[in-house]
Design an enzyme around this catalytic site. Sequence first.
Site, PDB file in Angstrom:
ATOM      1  N   SER A 122       0.877  -1.171   0.000  1.00 24.63           N
ATOM      2  CA  SER A 122       0.000   0.000   0.000  1.00 24.63           C
ATOM      3  C   SER A 122       0.908   1.212   0.000  1.00 24.63           C
ATOM      4  O   SER A 122       2.086   1.128   0.373  1.00 24.63           O
ATOM      5  CB  SER A 122      -0.888   0.002   1.250  1.00 24.63           C
ATOM      6  OG  SER A 122      -1.479   1.281   1.457  1.00 24.63           O
ATOM      7  N   TYR A 127      -1.395  -0.529  10.694  1.00 19.87           N
ATOM      8  CA  TYR A 127      -1.435  -0.727   9.241  1.00 19.87           C
ATOM      9  C   TYR A 127      -0.101  -0.344   8.617  1.00 19.87           C
ATOM     10  O   TYR A 127       0.453  -1.071   7.784  1.00 19.87           O
ATOM     11  CB  TYR A 127      -2.575   0.096   8.642  1.00 19.87           C
ATOM     12  CG  TYR A 127      -2.881  -0.235   7.207  1.00 19.87           C
ATOM     13  CD1 TYR A 127      -3.356  -1.490   6.849  1.00 19.87           C
ATOM     14  CD2 TYR A 127      -2.696   0.711   6.194  1.00 19.87           C
ATOM     15  CE1 TYR A 127      -3.636  -1.805   5.523  1.00 19.87           C
ATOM     16  CE2 TYR A 127      -2.985   0.410   4.872  1.00 19.87           C
ATOM     17  CZ  TYR A 127      -3.455  -0.840   4.543  1.00 19.87           C
ATOM     18  OH  TYR A 127      -3.735  -1.156   3.237  1.00 19.87           O
TER      19      TYR A 127
END
Length: 239
Positions: A139, A152
């Site tokens: 990501s 995350y």
Amino acid sequence: MDINSKKAIITGASSGLGAAFSKSIIEKGGTVFGLARSTDKLEQLQDKLGTAFTPVTMDITNHEAIQEWVTNTFSDKHAPDILINNAGLGRFGDVDRLPLDEWEAMIQTNLSGIFYMTRQCIPKMKANDNVCHVINIASIAGKVANPQLTGYNASKFGVRGFSEALFQEVRYDGIKVTCFYPGSTATDFFGQNDLETHENMMQPQEVADVLINVLETPDNFLINDVTMRPLNPKSPNEQ
């Protein structure tokens, strides 16, 4: 790589990027083993994609289940050509309020799951006469940190380091490794975090088109990092 007749494993295949990746590879003549926890969604996707898509109900945080499946499905003479580690989840919150189970779920799914799957597939790929390709979906959060994303960010930065080390480890075994860093993409990820998607986000098929381009590069040509972002990431309502 000529994708025609190649065998691909895709985790998180039941929706979003995983479903788009499956569709694009099958359209190129490949076959896909699509892994996810939702049997119903996998079967619905098989109805759309046909017999070239094999649904596999799997929790990628279960390393024993992964080992059993890879061992029973593949061999040195029937090896996977492509592994796309796509499964992931995100939970947001201040570091002092993020529940422990949500931290652990992100690390297990986003990072450990990639390790579990890759460590089982690499020996089969080493025995493959063809050049193989591992693609890890990280990501933009694997490159840029933000508040309330400690868990995350940690997991996706981990995917970045894992991918770089793996690339150096297996390049001389005829195995390519590429890490994708997509920015905001219109998938269920945002709905799971009570955020709305909008038309300025990237679309899953756009990312899948990039994936096909990367897979189809010549055997001795490697793109090991790909960062993708919307040119204008703001919602039209904010402009």
